[in-house]
Design an enzyme around this catalytic site. Structure first.
Site, PDB file in Angstrom:
ATOM      1  CD  GLU A 153       2.695  -9.164 -34.792  1.00 15.08           C
ATOM      2  OE1 GLU A 153       3.274  -8.074 -34.582  1.00 15.08           O
ATOM      3  OE2 GLU A 153       2.290  -9.517 -33.757  1.00 15.08           O
ATOM      4  CG  HIS A 180      -2.179  -8.748 -35.681  1.00 14.67           C
ATOM      5  ND1 HIS A 180      -3.030  -7.648 -35.432  1.00 14.67           N
ATOM      6  CD2 HIS A 180      -1.090  -8.658 -34.816  1.00 14.67           C
ATOM      7  CE1 HIS A 180      -2.230  -7.086 -34.386  1.00 14.67           C
ATOM      8  NE2 HIS A 180      -1.423  -7.623 -34.043  1.00 14.67           N
TER       9      HIS A 180
HETATM   10 ZN   LIG Z   1       1.628  -9.401 -31.884  1.00 10.05          ZN
END
Ligand SMILES: [Zn+2]
Length: 420
Positions: A153, A180
């Site tokens: 992520e 992000h």
């Molecule tokens: Zn997230």
């Protein structure tokens, strides 16, 4: 007497025939949807797109895993542990290996998070196993364990170096969220300044290399322009590992209908995020406004947070429900089709989850509501995991084809200058 008996018998046969012939479905209020949901979960693959347990562990001083036993049920803040995974039928999970958008050592941090997931998996060999392919996921889920795939992520992790993508793939990374919350050198984020109008040329190379490797491009967190640029060039289906529908809740983190229609053509899947701010329209804006209002009079940060939390607790309309989540699933079905929706709970990464969806144990409640609304078992299985699995399979096939076409033709980043 005899005559009356004949009439009675005739009446009886007609009445019986009526009962047998009608085959009336059981009235809706008499169907045990919870039991049907439990039955489906016994054989279905539930492949959740996003779970932040690894970062939750790190944040709460459990990086070493020596003071927490995930084979025992945990209390808040944890929403994930092995007993509740079993209860919720969670047998395939993309573990998020997250790094904050502004971090001095993104690559090292993401590698540490991968190490944490590996250690977690190795500590529970009877319950967890790493999956590298869709075939692995099916085999592991069938064996009664939870198959874990890695999802990075934050594309900040590659430090603008495509070689890192290749190494991530070897480690088992099967998706990467391009950004992000912060815009990177090569891609605009949904919740930051839009600097590039989507992807830069290097950003496009990142997507192509991910296609070639078989790492899914995750469009959660990026701006709508970035989503659009990705859809222009991606040869493999894309995913949104944890995003909901913009039309129902206009938050920049959600996916709008234009993109949903393009995801249908692309073959991808939008995995619905449970976070109340992403499923309840206006909830996030109300909280932002209240935070500002409190900050004007309360200077002490801890006190301001206390007041904000007290206010949130008094406002149940800031929380979603199982129904709200299913509304988002149904919207994606209406706009993109039943083959393009999945589940991306974001458990252990969210602060306000819908009432009733408190942990990974509660997934069957979503199934129950889908059944109550008349979705077929086949549709439910697609939503739970079959759509996600199809996308992983397709990504593997695209990678195989691209690798055959471009043998050893690695897309190299600009070599760093050698200084000595
Ligand atoms: Zn997230």
């Amino acid at each position: 007497m005899r005559y009356r008996r004949t009439i009675l018998l005739a009446f009886f046969f007609v009445a019986s025939a009526e009962v047998i012939g009608q085959q009336e479905p059981v009235p809706k209020d008499k169907v045990d949807f919870a039991a049907r949901a439990r039955e489906i979960h016994k054989t279905a693959i539930l492949f959740d797109g996003h779970n932040d347990l690894p970062w939750q562990l790190r944040e709460h001083g459990q990086f070493g895993l020596d003071k927490i036993d995930l084979s025992k049920e945990q209390t808040l803040p944890y929403q994930t542990d092995i007993p509740r995974m079993k209860q919720g039928g969670l047998n395939a999970q993309f573990w998020s290996v997250y790094i904050p958008g502004r971090h001095p050592n993104p690559l090292r941090t993401v590698l540490e998070q991968i190490d944490l997931v590996n250690r977690m998996t190795e500590a529970h060999p009877n319950d967890l196993e790493q999956a590298f392919t869709a075939v692995d996921v099916r085999r592991i889920a069938k064996s009664g364990k939870c198959a874990g795939m890695l999802g990075v992520e934050g594309g900040v992790a590659i430090e603008n170096d495509l070689a890192m993508l290749r190494i991530f793939h070897k480690l088992g990374v099967r998706y990467m969220t391009l950004t992000h919350n912060q815009t990177l050198d090569w891609a605009d984020a949904a919740t930051d300044t839009h600097k590039h109008g989507g992807l830069t040329k290097f950003g496009e190379r990142v997507v192509r290399e991910m296609n070639r490797l078989g790492i899914l491009v995750d469009i959660s967190h990026v701006s709508a322009e970035t989503m659009s640029d990705v859809l222009d060039i991606s040869q493999a289906p894309v995913i949104a590992s944890h995003s909901s529908a913009y039309a129902l809740c206009p938050h920049p983190r959600n996916v709008n209908d234009d993109i949903l229609r393009r995801v249908r053509t692309n073959g991808g899947v939008i995995m619905i995020n449970f976070f109340s701010s992403f499923v309840v329209p206006g909830a996030a804006a109300k909280i932002t406004a209240k935070t500002k209002e409190i900050a004007e009079t309360v200077k002490d940060k801890a006190e301001a947070e206390k007041q904000l939390n007290a206010w949130i607790a008094e406002n149940p309309d800031l929380y979603g429900t199982v129904n709200t989540v299913v509304d988002h699933i149904e919207h994606v079905i209406r706009v993109a089709g039943i083959d393009h929706v999945g589940i991306g709970s974001d458990f252990d990464g969210i602060t306000r989850w819908p009432k009733g969806l408190d942990s990974v144990a509660d997934f069957p409640k979503v199934t129950e509501e889908l059944l109550r609304r008349g979705h077929s078992e086949e549709a439910v299985r697609k939503i739970l995991g079959e759509n996600a699995l199809r996308v992983v399979e397709r990504s593997e096939a695209v990678a195989k084809r691209l690798q055959a076409e471009t043998k050893l033709d690695f897309d190299l980043p600009v070599a760093p200058k050698h200084e000595d």
